[in-house]
Design a protein around this motif. Structure first.
Motif, PDB file in Angstrom:
ATOM      1  N   PHE A 194      35.385  33.476  45.563  1.00  0.00           N
ATOM      2  CA  PHE A 194      36.519  34.284  45.079  1.00  0.00           C
ATOM      3  C   PHE A 194      37.177  33.623  43.874  1.00  0.00           C
ATOM      4  O   PHE A 194      37.435  34.274  42.855  1.00  0.00           O
ATOM      5  CB  PHE A 194      37.523  34.471  46.221  1.00  0.00           C
ATOM      6  N   VAL A 195      37.458  32.333  43.978  1.00  0.00           N
ATOM      7  CA  VAL A 195      38.111  31.605  42.876  1.00  0.00           C
ATOM      8  C   VAL A 195      37.198  31.571  41.652  1.00  0.00           C
ATOM      9  O   VAL A 195      37.649  31.759  40.515  1.00  0.00           O
ATOM     10  CB  VAL A 195      38.483  30.187  43.325  1.00  0.00           C
ATOM     11  N   TRP A 196      35.898  31.348  41.877  1.00  0.00           N
ATOM     12  CA  TRP A 196      34.933  31.306  40.772  1.00  0.00           C
ATOM     13  C   TRP A 196      34.895  32.640  40.036  1.00  0.00           C
ATOM     14  O   TRP A 196      34.966  32.683  38.803  1.00  0.00           O
ATOM     15  CB  TRP A 196      33.557  30.944  41.320  1.00  0.00           C
ATOM     16  N   MET A 197      34.804  33.738  40.773  1.00  0.00           N
ATOM     17  CA  MET A 197      34.714  35.048  40.134  1.00  0.00           C
ATOM     18  C   MET A 197      36.031  35.412  39.452  1.00  0.00           C
ATOM     19  O   MET A 197      36.034  36.007  38.367  1.00  0.00           O
ATOM     20  CB  MET A 197      34.324  36.114  41.158  1.00  0.00           C
ATOM     21  N   LEU A 198      37.149  35.071  40.085  1.00  0.00           N
ATOM     22  CA  LEU A 198      38.446  35.358  39.467  1.00  0.00           C
ATOM     23  C   LEU A 198      38.588  34.604  38.151  1.00  0.00           C
ATOM     24  O   LEU A 198      39.115  35.142  37.160  1.00  0.00           O
ATOM     25  CB  LEU A 198      39.574  34.974  40.426  1.00  0.00           C
ATOM     26  N   PHE A 199      38.111  33.374  38.107  1.00  0.00           N
ATOM     27  CA  PHE A 199      38.120  32.596  36.858  1.00  0.00           C
ATOM     28  C   PHE A 199      37.298  33.297  35.782  1.00  0.00           C
ATOM     29  O   PHE A 199      37.725  33.390  34.624  1.00  0.00           O
ATOM     30  CB  PHE A 199      37.566  31.196  37.125  1.00  0.00           C
ATOM     31  N   LEU A 200      36.121  33.816  36.146  1.00  0.00           N
ATOM     32  CA  LEU A 200      35.279  34.509  35.173  1.00  0.00           C
ATOM     33  C   LEU A 200      35.949  35.775  34.658  1.00  0.00           C
ATOM     34  O   LEU A 200      35.869  36.096  33.466  1.00  0.00           O
ATOM     35  CB  LEU A 200      33.924  34.853  35.802  1.00  0.00           C
TER      36      LEU A 200
ATOM     37  N   LEU B 107      39.303  36.396  34.577  1.00  0.00           N
ATOM     38  CA  LEU B 107      40.503  36.074  33.808  1.00  0.00           C
ATOM     39  C   LEU B 107      40.170  35.473  32.446  1.00  0.00           C
ATOM     40  O   LEU B 107      40.936  35.638  31.493  1.00  0.00           O
ATOM     41  CB  LEU B 107      41.387  35.112  34.606  1.00  0.00           C
ATOM     42  N   THR B 108      39.053  34.775  32.351  1.00  0.00           N
ATOM     43  CA  THR B 108      38.630  34.202  31.074  1.00  0.00           C
ATOM     44  C   THR B 108      37.737  35.178  30.288  1.00  0.00           C
ATOM     45  O   THR B 108      37.205  34.807  29.237  1.00  0.00           O
ATOM     46  CB  THR B 108      37.874  32.883  31.292  1.00  0.00           C
ATOM     47  N   GLN B 109      37.574  36.389  30.816  1.00  0.00           N
ATOM     48  CA  GLN B 109      36.822  37.472  30.169  1.00  0.00           C
ATOM     49  C   GLN B 109      35.353  37.113  29.949  1.00  0.00           C
ATOM     50  O   GLN B 109      34.713  37.635  29.042  1.00  0.00           O
ATOM     51  CB  GLN B 109      37.481  37.867  28.846  1.00  0.00           C
ATOM     52  N   ARG B 110      34.836  36.232  30.774  1.00  0.00           N
ATOM     53  CA  ARG B 110      33.400  35.962  30.731  1.00  0.00           C
ATOM     54  C   ARG B 110      32.605  37.099  31.371  1.00  0.00           C
ATOM     55  O   ARG B 110      31.448  37.306  31.042  1.00  0.00           O
ATOM     56  CB  ARG B 110      33.096  34.631  31.419  1.00  0.00           C
ATOM     57  N   ILE B 111      33.235  37.792  32.299  1.00  0.00           N
ATOM     58  CA  ILE B 111      32.688  39.034  32.845  1.00  0.00           C
ATOM     59  C   ILE B 111      33.795  40.079  32.813  1.00  0.00           C
ATOM     60  O   ILE B 111      34.983  39.739  32.814  1.00  0.00           O
ATOM     61  CB  ILE B 111      32.147  38.862  34.285  1.00  0.00           C
TER      62      ILE B 111
ATOM     63  N   TRP C 156      35.915  43.551  34.108  1.00  0.00           N
ATOM     64  CA  TRP C 156      36.287  44.230  35.345  1.00  0.00           C
ATOM     65  C   TRP C 156      35.443  45.482  35.550  1.00  0.00           C
ATOM     66  O   TRP C 156      35.078  45.819  36.677  1.00  0.00           O
ATOM     67  CB  TRP C 156      37.766  44.583  35.334  1.00  0.00           C
ATOM     68  N   ALA C 157      35.142  46.184  34.475  1.00  0.00           N
ATOM     69  CA  ALA C 157      34.316  47.386  34.580  1.00  0.00           C
ATOM     70  C   ALA C 157      32.846  46.997  34.471  1.00  0.00           C
ATOM     71  O   ALA C 157      32.162  47.295  33.492  1.00  0.00           O
ATOM     72  CB  ALA C 157      34.697  48.392  33.485  1.00  0.00           C
ATOM     73  N   SER C 158      32.353  46.278  35.470  1.00  0.00           N
ATOM     74  CA  SER C 158      30.972  45.809  35.461  1.00  0.00           C
ATOM     75  C   SER C 158      30.466  45.727  36.894  1.00  0.00           C
ATOM     76  O   SER C 158      31.201  45.982  37.853  1.00  0.00           O
ATOM     77  CB  SER C 158      30.869  44.435  34.781  1.00  0.00           C
ATOM     78  N   ARG C 159      29.206  45.339  37.023  1.00  0.00           N
ATOM     79  CA  ARG C 159      28.604  45.217  38.349  1.00  0.00           C
ATOM     80  C   ARG C 159      29.290  44.144  39.183  1.00  0.00           C
ATOM     81  O   ARG C 159      29.269  44.191  40.415  1.00  0.00           O
ATOM     82  CB  ARG C 159      27.117  44.893  38.217  1.00  0.00           C
ATOM     83  N   TYR C 160      29.915  43.178  38.520  1.00  0.00           N
ATOM     84  CA  TYR C 160      30.554  42.091  39.250  1.00  0.00           C
ATOM     85  C   TYR C 160      31.805  42.548  39.994  1.00  0.00           C
ATOM     86  O   TYR C 160      32.231  41.878  40.939  1.00  0.00           O
ATOM     87  CB  TYR C 160      30.903  40.956  38.289  1.00  0.00           C
ATOM     88  N   THR C 161      32.394  43.661  39.594  1.00  0.00           N
ATOM     89  CA  THR C 161      33.585  44.154  40.278  1.00  0.00           C
ATOM     90  C   THR C 161      33.261  44.533  41.713  1.00  0.00           C
ATOM     91  O   THR C 161      34.023  44.233  42.641  1.00  0.00           O
ATOM     92  CB  THR C 161      34.169  45.368  39.530  1.00  0.00           C
TER      93      THR C 161
END
Length: 328
Positions: free
Chosen positions: A22-28, A30-34, A36-41
């Motif tokens: 959760f923390v790892w994905m939230l970091f990605l 917030l830093t716009q590396r991924i 929100w409108a993507s498969r990772y959501t």
């Protein structure tokens, strides 16, 4: 007497594991590396559900049957977690095709034709479910998504229907009837998920074969994109989870609703080990592997969103943005 049990310890261990993701994905995000409108959501949604599920598991492991609401919440959230993870695997495969195929499209989910009535299509899917594929054969994933959704409903209904049963006397006619109906609905739902996982393997292998033959965004032929290898690797814990789901629904000795699987404080040690190894660990491993595709897809080109009915660059050239396309 409520206390910290082995089940609470197992739930805590996987809560920490999912919190790390959760923390790892939230970091990605917030830093716009991924985006929100993507498969990772959808994958982030799965992680969020599993965090809540494991928190309920800790509560039930400590309080036992003094709070049955935590137990029911744990069951429902666990089912939703598996459902969302199966959808994630398909979405990741579709996304790879959209980013890497020479046409810029996924043959699993082609773009809508011009002037598509989306409201009409929505109601067709709502009322017809997987049979909406008859009216919209160009989009096979719609039928699959609808089938998985109906299967998920069957699993939830089957589990909820047993909530009011009297397990102190399994021979009561009402208890037997509830157990039989729940077994049918839950086994049906889990069977659909298992078939979906089998189909996923076929689609991954077909995509890998085509990738080796035709190449991808790396302009290479004769090799397979590393993201596809990760998707294939993620399939193995998913299929184990699917088989376990069938067994848990059909075999009473593995059922949540078998009184022999409980002590006064909660699950027996045997049932806890089986549940967390085959149910929770498999999902966590698949989730981790899907997250690893972030590294293998970093050099993939941006997805090309087609407008005005354009169909991309065709089957023999990499799609590039032009005046009727928007790169995202």
């Amino acid at each position: 007497m409520p206390g910290f049990t082995g089940e609470a310890g197992a739930a805590l261990a996987f809560l920490i594991g999912y919190l790390a993701i959760f923390v790892w994905m939230l970091f990605l995000f917030l830093t716009q590396r991924i985006k929100w409108a993507s498969r990772y959501t959808l994958l982030f949604f799965h992680v969020t559900i599993r965090v809540a599920s494991q928190a309920c598991g800790i509560g039930f492991g400590i309080l036992g049957f003094t709070n049955t609401n935590l137990f029911l919440a744990f069951l429902i959230l666990s089912a939703e977690g598996y459902f969302s993870l199966v959808l994630c695997a398909f979405r990741f495969l579709i996304s790879w095709q959209q980013h890497n195929l020479l046409s810029g499209q996924s043959w699993l989910e082609p773009p809508d034709p011009p002037n598509t009535n989306r409201s009409r299509r929505f109601f067709a899917f709502l009322f017809l479910g997987p049979f909406a594929f008859i009216l919209y054969p160009r989009n096979p994933m719609v039928g699959l998504h609808s089938a998985l959704l109906l299967a998920n409903v069957c699993i939830i209904i089957g589990g909820s229907y047993l909530a009011g049963a009297d397990y102190s006397d399994p021979d009561l006619p009402d208890t037997k009837r509830r157990l039989q109906i729940s077994k049918i609905t839950r086994t049906t739902g889990q069977s659909v998920f298992l078939l979906g996982n089998a189909l996923l393997l076929v689609l991954i292998l077909a995509t890998m074969r085509n990738n080796r033959r035709d190449g991808d965004s790396r302009s290479k032929t004769g090799t397979i994109h590393p993201t596809l290898w990760l998707l294939l690797l993620a399939w193995f814990p998913l299929i184990v989870r699917g088989v376990f789901g069938i067994l848990q629904a059909a075999v009473y000795s593995l059922s949540y609703f078998n009184p022999a699987n409980y002590r006064a404080s909660g699950f027996t040690h045997r049932f806890t080990i089986i549940e967390y190894l085959l149910g929770v660990l498999t999902e966590w491993l698949a989730c981790v592997i899907l997250n690893l595709t972030f590294f293998t897809s970093m050099r993939d080109p941006k997805r090309v969103k087609l407008q005005n009915g354009d169909e991309g660059a065709g089957d023999h050239g990499l799609a590039h943005p032009h005046k009727n396309q928007v790169a995202i």
